[in-house]
Scaffold this active site. Structure first.
Site, PDB file in Angstrom:
ATOM      1  N   GLY A   1       0.723  -1.360  -0.109  1.00  0.00           N
ATOM      2  CA  GLY A   1      -0.217   0.188  -0.110  1.00  0.00           C
ATOM      3  C   GLY A   1       0.714   1.233   0.060  1.00  0.00           C
ATOM      4  O   GLY A   1       2.132   1.137   0.001  1.00  0.00           O
ATOM      5  N   PHE A   2       0.274   2.451  -0.091  1.00  0.00           N
ATOM      6  CA  PHE A   2       0.927   3.706  -0.098  1.00  0.00           C
ATOM      7  C   PHE A   2       1.893   3.804   1.227  1.00  0.00           C
ATOM      8  O   PHE A   2       3.119   3.839   1.119  1.00  0.00           O
ATOM      9  CB  PHE A   2      -0.231   4.851   0.145  1.00  0.00           C
ATOM     10  CG  PHE A   2       0.322   6.173   0.564  1.00  0.00           C
ATOM     11  CD1 PHE A   2       1.555   6.800  -0.131  1.00  0.00           C
ATOM     12  CD2 PHE A   2      -0.498   6.848   1.559  1.00  0.00           C
ATOM     13  CE1 PHE A   2       1.888   8.004   0.335  1.00  0.00           C
ATOM     14  CE2 PHE A   2      -0.149   7.996   1.731  1.00  0.00           C
ATOM     15  CZ  PHE A   2       0.853   8.742   1.285  1.00  0.00           C
TER      16      PHE A   2
ATOM     17  N   TYR B   1      -5.294  -7.493  24.261  1.00  0.00           N
ATOM     18  CA  TYR B   1      -4.052  -8.271  23.837  1.00  0.00           C
ATOM     19  C   TYR B   1      -2.924  -7.816  24.853  1.00  0.00           C
ATOM     20  O   TYR B   1      -2.218  -8.458  25.381  1.00  0.00           O
ATOM     21  CB  TYR B   1      -3.592  -8.433  22.620  1.00  0.00           C
ATOM     22  CG  TYR B   1      -4.415  -9.824  21.828  1.00  0.00           C
ATOM     23  CD1 TYR B   1      -5.718  -9.609  21.639  1.00  0.00           C
ATOM     24  CD2 TYR B   1      -3.476 -10.637  21.431  1.00  0.00           C
ATOM     25  CE1 TYR B   1      -6.291 -10.709  20.883  1.00  0.00           C
ATOM     26  CE2 TYR B   1      -4.200 -11.930  20.748  1.00  0.00           C
ATOM     27  CZ  TYR B   1      -5.557 -11.864  20.427  1.00  0.00           C
ATOM     28  OH  TYR B   1      -6.065 -12.931  19.998  1.00  0.00           O
TER      29      TYR B   1
ATOM     30  N   ASP C   1      -4.769 -12.215   1.915  1.00  0.00           N
ATOM     31  CA  ASP C   1      -5.797 -11.572   2.839  1.00  0.00           C
ATOM     32  C   ASP C   1      -5.560 -11.855   4.223  1.00  0.00           C
ATOM     33  O   ASP C   1      -5.846 -12.989   4.657  1.00  0.00           O
ATOM     34  CB  ASP C   1      -7.111 -11.805   1.969  1.00  0.00           C
ATOM     35  CG  ASP C   1      -8.150 -10.956   2.916  1.00  0.00           C
ATOM     36  OD1 ASP C   1      -8.071 -10.313   3.932  1.00  0.00           O
ATOM     37  OD2 ASP C   1      -9.183 -10.951   2.321  1.00  0.00           O
TER      38      ASP C   1
ATOM     39  N   TYR D   1     -15.301   2.103   8.284  1.00  0.00           N
ATOM     40  CA  TYR D   1     -13.632   2.311   8.571  1.00  0.00           C
ATOM     41  C   TYR D   1     -13.672   2.609  10.173  1.00  0.00           C
ATOM     42  O   TYR D   1     -12.786   2.124  10.839  1.00  0.00           O
ATOM     43  CB  TYR D   1     -13.300   3.486   7.698  1.00  0.00           C
ATOM     44  CG  TYR D   1     -11.988   3.737   7.697  1.00  0.00           C
ATOM     45  CD1 TYR D   1     -10.885   2.673   7.425  1.00  0.00           C
ATOM     46  CD2 TYR D   1     -11.330   4.795   8.014  1.00  0.00           C
ATOM     47  CE1 TYR D   1      -9.443   3.019   7.562  1.00  0.00           C
ATOM     48  CE2 TYR D   1      -9.971   5.226   8.093  1.00  0.00           C
ATOM     49  CZ  TYR D   1      -9.246   4.040   7.732  1.00  0.00           C
ATOM     50  OH  TYR D   1      -7.790   4.583   7.972  1.00  0.00           O
TER      51      TYR D   1
ATOM     52  N   ASN E   1      -5.821 -11.762  13.420  1.00  0.00           N
ATOM     53  CA  ASN E   1      -5.160 -12.823  12.866  1.00  0.00           C
ATOM     54  C   ASN E   1      -3.456 -11.924  13.179  1.00  0.00           C
ATOM     55  O   ASN E   1      -2.508 -12.747  13.570  1.00  0.00           O
ATOM     56  CB  ASN E   1      -5.258 -12.892  11.493  1.00  0.00           C
ATOM     57  CG  ASN E   1      -6.526 -13.765  11.192  1.00  0.00           C
ATOM     58  OD1 ASN E   1      -6.825 -14.483  12.090  1.00  0.00           O
ATOM     59  ND2 ASN E   1      -7.285 -13.213  10.145  1.00  0.00           N
TER      60      ASN E   1
END
Ligand code: UDP
Length: 315
Positions: free
Chosen positions: A10-11, A159, A56, A145, A99
């Site tokens: 990505g960017f 976590y 993915d 988002y 994940n």
């Protein structure tokens, strides 16, 4: 170190890969290329310290060998992208973060989440400091988002608290630079594409909404400092030079010598588009000794030069 960057094509992810490699580390980049592009990492082909995995991260992540740090940057990030991929956006913020955290835990790696100023929604407090809880509409167009990133932050903290993991959260404010997708719909590539073509710049609404634009190299430097620090609390990274979109359009036209002027297209403004956005960056300054270095005019000149090249090479 051997680091894993999700969204590595990505960017921002690809700029991070470059920086880690320059600093002598080994990098594994994972990307499913829905909004990222192999063009962003083409220059790394043949670099023996770099591996690309087409995957993915919303599905279980298998990586063999040691990993010292996981930087989770995978996500659509422009409003038109997350409106086009609403479910993938929610999944990568939720399942992808889960994940990536699970992998970091299994490897005993430090974890860094790319979060966003969008966690503040359309803010009622100005500027936004990290303790402001935000004003987000969960069912609005940006909810996919904003809520994904808010959930991701909650998961990271869970976590950290439950598994004692070593975690970091960077809340990224508007960032621009080379390798943004010309058609990603955000204001910087839109305006620069239009300016290079000699067209009018499309200002949505009345152009009085504000943003603060930081050059990507400043963000990368802040991310490196954050990873090395012991700061578990979220930290805002962005500039504090606030400009309204109309002034920003005028600046782009001036720097690119575009005779095309400005066109107001109020109807293209998406509901829930924040009216103001400006970070309080005192935590970043105090804890990381970080301040942005690149002036808007300089960063824009570099970015315009990049897009001119890309557009000249594209028939
Ligand atoms: N915008 C605009 N013209 C464009 C694209 C965006 O006036 O061609 C405005 C948009 O309405 C928003 C601001 O620029 O107020 C920044 O939009 P962007 O999509 O870059 O990201 P955001 O900061 O809203 O997440």
């Amino acid at each position: 170190m051997r680091v894993l960057v999700t969204g590595g094509a990505g960017f921002i992810g690809s700029h991070l890969c470059d920086r880690f490699l320059q600093d002598g580390h080994r990098v594994v980049a994972i990307d499913n290329l829905i909004t990222g592009s192999q063009d962003n990492i083409a220059h790394l082909a043949g670099n023996r310290s770099f591996e690309f995995v087409y995957h993915d991260v919303s599905n279980f992540i298998h990586i063999s060998g040691p990993i010292d740090a996981v930087l989770h940057f995978a996500s659509p990030a422009s409003p038109i992208d997350y409106l086009k991929y609403p479910i993938q956006t929610l999944k990568v913020g939720a399942l992808g973060t889960h994940n990536a955290l699970g992998l970091a835990r299994a490897k005993g790696a430090r974890f860094l989440l790319a979060s966003t100023s969008e966690v503040y929604g359309d803010p009622l407090v100005h500027p936004q400091s990290e303790d402001y809880a935000g004003n987000v509409d969960p069912v609005g167009p940006r909810g996919v988002y904003d809520e994904a990133k808010r959930y991701a932050e909650a998961l990271v903290m869970a976590y950290h608290r439950q598994h004692k993991m070593d975690t970091r959260i960077v809340r990224i404010f508007n960032t621009y630079g080379p390798r943004m997708r010309l058609d990603d719909g955000r204001v910087v590539p839109n305006f620069i594409g239009q300016a290079v073509r000699g067209e009018a710049l499309t200002v949505y609404g009345d152009g009085m909404q504000t943003r603060c634009f930081q050059y990507v190299d400043d963000l990368v430097e802040a991310t490196m400092r954050l990873l090395r620090s012991d700061l578990v609390e979220p930290v805002n990274i962005g500039t504090t030079r606030e400009v309204n979109i109309l002034e920003f359009a005028e600046t782009v036209n001036r720097i690119s010598a575009n005779p095309g002027g400005i066109a107001f297209v109020p109807e293209l403004r998406i509901d829930g588009d924040p009216q103001t956005r400006k970070p309080d960056t005192s935590r970043a300054h105090r804890e990381l000794g970080w301040r942005p270095q690149v002036e808007l005019e300089d960063g824009l000149a570099l970015t315009i030069a990049h897009f001119r090249q890309v557009m000249a090479a594209t028939p």
